[in-house]
Design an enzyme around this catalytic site. Sequence first.
Site, PDB file in Angstrom:
ATOM      1  CE  LYS A  22      -1.562   1.526   4.124  1.00 34.76           C
ATOM      2  NZ  LYS A  22      -1.292   2.912   4.538  1.00 34.76           N
ATOM      3  CG  ASN A  23       2.373   2.703   3.519  1.00 35.89           C
ATOM      4  OD1 ASN A  23       1.227   3.077   3.282  1.00 35.89           O
ATOM      5  ND2 ASN A  23       2.809   2.455   4.749  1.00 35.89           N
ATOM      6  NE  ARG A  99      -0.466  12.385   8.211  1.00 38.58           N
ATOM      7  CZ  ARG A  99      -0.335  13.648   8.590  1.00 38.58           C
ATOM      8  NH1 ARG A  99      -1.284  14.221   9.252  1.00 38.58           N
ATOM      9  NH2 ARG A  99       0.771  14.313   8.328  1.00 38.58           N
ATOM     10  CB  CYS A 123      -3.823  11.179  12.033  1.00 37.92           C
ATOM     11  SG  CYS A 123      -2.304  10.287  12.202  1.00 37.92           S
ATOM     12  NE  ARG A 128       1.418  10.409  10.190  1.00 36.71           N
ATOM     13  CZ  ARG A 128       0.867   9.459   9.440  1.00 36.71           C
ATOM     14  NH1 ARG A 128      -0.311   8.996   9.738  1.00 36.71           N
ATOM     15  NH2 ARG A 128       1.498   8.983   8.400  1.00 36.71           N
ATOM     16  N   PRO A 129       3.169  16.693  11.339  1.00 32.70           N
ATOM     17  CG  PRO A 129       5.009  17.899  12.109  1.00 32.70           C
ATOM     18  CD  PRO A 129       4.178  16.685  12.397  1.00 32.70           C
ATOM     19  CB  VAL A 130       3.190  18.421   5.752  1.00 29.35           C
ATOM     20  CG1 VAL A 130       2.395  17.129   5.781  1.00 29.35           C
ATOM     21  CG2 VAL A 130       2.267  19.620   5.859  1.00 29.35           C
ATOM     22  CG  ASP A 131       7.877  20.486   9.802  1.00 25.92           C
ATOM     23  OD1 ASP A 131       7.260  19.397   9.805  1.00 25.92           O
ATOM     24  OD2 ASP A 131       8.916  20.670  10.452  1.00 25.92           O
ATOM     25  CG  LEU A 132      10.555  17.584   7.932  1.00 28.33           C
ATOM     26  CD1 LEU A 132      10.953  16.159   8.293  1.00 28.33           C
ATOM     27  CD2 LEU A 132      11.702  18.541   8.238  1.00 28.33           C
ATOM     28  CG  ASP A 313       3.778   1.457   9.347  1.00 27.25           C
ATOM     29  OD1 ASP A 313       3.405   2.306  10.188  1.00 27.25           O
ATOM     30  OD2 ASP A 313       3.928   1.722   8.140  1.00 27.25           O
ATOM     31  CB  ILE A 335       8.497   6.609  14.079  1.00 26.96           C
ATOM     32  CG1 ILE A 335       9.656   5.648  13.831  1.00 26.96           C
ATOM     33  CG2 ILE A 335       8.127   7.373  12.807  1.00 26.96           C
ATOM     34  CD1 ILE A 335      10.900   6.243  13.252  1.00 26.96           C
ATOM     35  NE  ARG A 405      -6.997   4.590   5.929  1.00 26.82           N
ATOM     36  CZ  ARG A 405      -6.505   5.717   6.384  1.00 26.82           C
ATOM     37  NH1 ARG A 405      -6.881   6.168   7.557  1.00 26.82           N
ATOM     38  NH2 ARG A 405      -5.638   6.414   5.697  1.00 26.82           N
TER      39      ARG A 405
HETATM   40  C1  EPZ Z   1       4.793   6.834   6.181  1.00 24.07           C
HETATM   41  O1  EPZ Z   1       4.103   7.950   6.752  1.00 24.07           O
HETATM   42  C2  EPZ Z   1       3.806   5.705   6.126  1.00 24.07           C
HETATM   43  N1  EPZ Z   1       2.685   6.083   5.287  1.00 24.07           N
HETATM   44  C3  EPZ Z   1       3.353   5.331   7.534  1.00 24.07           C
HETATM   45  O2  EPZ Z   1       2.503   4.192   7.455  1.00 24.07           O
HETATM   46  C4  EPZ Z   1       4.581   4.965   8.372  1.00 24.07           C
HETATM   47  O3  EPZ Z   1       4.188   4.717   9.695  1.00 24.07           O
HETATM   48  C5  EPZ Z   1       5.603   6.113   8.338  1.00 24.07           C
HETATM   49  O4  EPZ Z   1       5.918   6.449   6.959  1.00 24.07           O
HETATM   50  C6  EPZ Z   1       6.902   5.783   9.049  1.00 24.07           C
HETATM   51  O5  EPZ Z   1       7.475   4.643   8.482  1.00 24.07           O
HETATM   52  C7  EPZ Z   1       2.781   5.993   3.969  1.00 24.07           C
HETATM   53  O6  EPZ Z   1       3.794   5.604   3.426  1.00 24.07           O
HETATM   54  C8  EPZ Z   1       1.578   6.349   3.166  1.00 24.07           C
HETATM   55  P1  EPZ Z   1       7.117  10.165   8.035  1.00 24.07           P
HETATM   56  P2  EPZ Z   1       4.722   9.408   6.688  1.00 24.07           P
HETATM   57  O7  EPZ Z   1       7.024  11.431   7.258  1.00 24.07           O
HETATM   58  O8  EPZ Z   1       5.404   9.576   5.391  1.00 24.07           O
HETATM   59  C9  EPZ Z   1       7.589  13.494  11.440  1.00 24.07           C
HETATM   60  C10 EPZ Z   1       0.568   2.892   7.903  1.00 24.07           C
HETATM   61  O9  EPZ Z   1       0.050   2.388   8.934  1.00 24.07           O
HETATM   62  N2  EPZ Z   1       7.466  14.487  10.362  1.00 24.07           N
HETATM   63  O10 EPZ Z   1       8.269   9.265   7.777  1.00 24.07           O
HETATM   64  O11 EPZ Z   1       3.638  10.359   7.044  1.00 24.07           O
HETATM   65  C11 EPZ Z   1       6.281  12.719  11.658  1.00 24.07           C
HETATM   66  O12 EPZ Z   1       5.388  13.452  12.472  1.00 24.07           O
HETATM   67  C12 EPZ Z   1       1.148   4.299   7.926  1.00 24.07           C
HETATM   68  O13 EPZ Z   1       0.604   2.306   6.811  1.00 24.07           O
HETATM   69  C13 EPZ Z   1       7.657  15.837  10.653  1.00 24.07           C
HETATM   70  O14 EPZ Z   1       7.912  16.214  11.799  1.00 24.07           O
HETATM   71  O15 EPZ Z   1       5.768   9.340   7.875  1.00 24.07           O
HETATM   72  C14 EPZ Z   1       6.796  11.461  12.297  1.00 24.07           C
HETATM   73  O16 EPZ Z   1       6.995  11.651  13.668  1.00 24.07           O
HETATM   74  C15 EPZ Z   1       0.918   5.001   9.213  1.00 24.07           C
HETATM   75  N3  EPZ Z   1       7.521  16.747   9.629  1.00 24.07           N
HETATM   76  C16 EPZ Z   1       8.146  11.221  11.598  1.00 24.07           C
HETATM   77  O17 EPZ Z   1       8.510  12.502  11.043  1.00 24.07           O
HETATM   78  C17 EPZ Z   1       7.248  16.371   8.358  1.00 24.07           C
HETATM   79  O18 EPZ Z   1       7.130  17.250   7.476  1.00 24.07           O
HETATM   80  C18 EPZ Z   1       8.134  10.215  10.461  1.00 24.07           C
HETATM   81  O19 EPZ Z   1       7.061  10.515   9.579  1.00 24.07           O
HETATM   82  C19 EPZ Z   1       7.080  15.000   8.062  1.00 24.07           C
HETATM   83  C20 EPZ Z   1       7.203  14.081   9.090  1.00 24.07           C
END
Ligand code: EPZ
Length: 426
Positions: A22-23, A99, A123, A128-132, A313, A335, A405
């Site tokens: 899925k991911n 998301r 969530c 889970r911000p998107v600042d990066l 996960d 994480i 999902r």
């Molecule tokens: C992906 O989410 C996966 N989703 C998640 O799977 C998975 O848990 C996660 O990666 C970690 O492996 C998809 O691939 C669709 P991140 P993502 O950006 O990309 C912080 C599932 O159950 N962060 O690697 O959203 C964030 O808050 C899902 O299938 C920032 O601070 O994860 C987290 O603490 C759930 N700012 C950490 O980084 C940002 O701009 C890692 O998040 C982005 C992230």
Amino acid sequence: MDRIRLRGGRPLEGSISIGGAKNAALPLMAASLLTGDTLTLSNVPHLADIATMAHLLQQHGVDVSMDGGNGTPEGRTIHLNAARIESTLAPYDIVRKMRASVLVLGPLLARFGEAEVSLPGGCAIGTRPVDLHIMGLKALGAEINVENGYIKAKAPKGLKGGVVRFPMVSVGATENLLMAATLAEGTTVLENAAREPEITDLAYCLVAMGAMIDGIGSEHLTIHGKKSLHGAQHRIVPDRIETGTFAAAVAICGGKVELLGTRLNLIESVVDKLREAGCDVEETARGISIGRNGSRLKGVDFLTQPYPGFPTDMQAQVMAAMSVAEGASMITESIFENRFMHVPEMARMGANIVVHGASALVRGVPKLTGAPVMATDLRASVSLVLAGLAAEGETVVNRVYHLDRGYERLEEKLAACGAQIERLKD
Ligand code: EPZ
């Protein structure tokens, strides 16, 4: 709302086919926005999140068609054509449901010079911000403002290559930047990039579409931008989390199951822990075989980390196994800040788990007892199904839409190996 009813206590025997990830599928579908030609993806799992991404792309104007088996081991094939984009707006109503919708930001901005994407918001597992994502795209020259709950991004003269050093590893931000950089002018370097197999899969698909990427599989990606990309065909990597989830089910129930169409090297960190806990795991010609005979599971400690570390996960599912292991297990979640929502529900089933900050101390009990339970996210929900497989008596897992999902025909796959599990339709 559907529910899952199960009775624990039976060993699992047989084989289970593992679908496409899925991911990986979600960013790959978003990558179709990078070209006016058709992108064909095979081994697509049949899941609610895939339908949501298809819906989002369709409202941008992408032509989406699917063929192949609904529910066959081969999955589906999906054809995506973004020749005629009508809108670069990703609305709140869709983004709030999933998301991963934010993954259209990079491709839309790179190809059309503008995008407006709703902020996803928090969530169940964390803020889970998107600042990066925003910081990275700004480094490629985008002008970005966050207004009225939307990320409004512009690059009227196109994106320009740049250096992005991520202060922390982010899967989604790496994917957005990787996709955007393929159409940026000049060279982009992504440092401290995520290395998850789903990112490697995306990178190989982009290369098949004509992108030039060095360092695939490493934390240092160099992308030489192209004026345009072209169509391609790509087979989606097997789902390592589905693989690990069924492996954890066998760890809990005992028995022996062959997981078909997957690869051990996708989940080595999980396999290491399952072996340490007393399971036999081997690579076979068709996938992986996992078994546990006789002796009780042993408690093992682990810490979730970016790939190749232990995946967040898989944390909840292996915690379900540890709840009935001999001895204690210290599980640390590094994480997400709120990913122990399954703990109170497991406690209702008789598990002995104490949470201190980011760590959970699990003291294994001889058995769990069935109970009605529910969870607030996908992996927590499936961990309760696994706990139910270890429990005496009946467990009913509510809010099955979370499972739909990310797991295709979960109950059928487990039932085919002897589990007493069924879906109750409402
Ligand atoms: C992906 O989410 C996966 N989703 C998640 O799977 C998975 O848990 C996660 O990666 C970690 O492996 C998809 O691939 C669709 P991140 P993502 O950006 O990309 C912080 C599932 O159950 N962060 O690697 O959203 C964030 O808050 C899902 O299938 C920032 O601070 O994860 C987290 O603490 C759930 N700012 C950490 O980084 C940002 O701009 C890692 O998040 C982005 C992230």
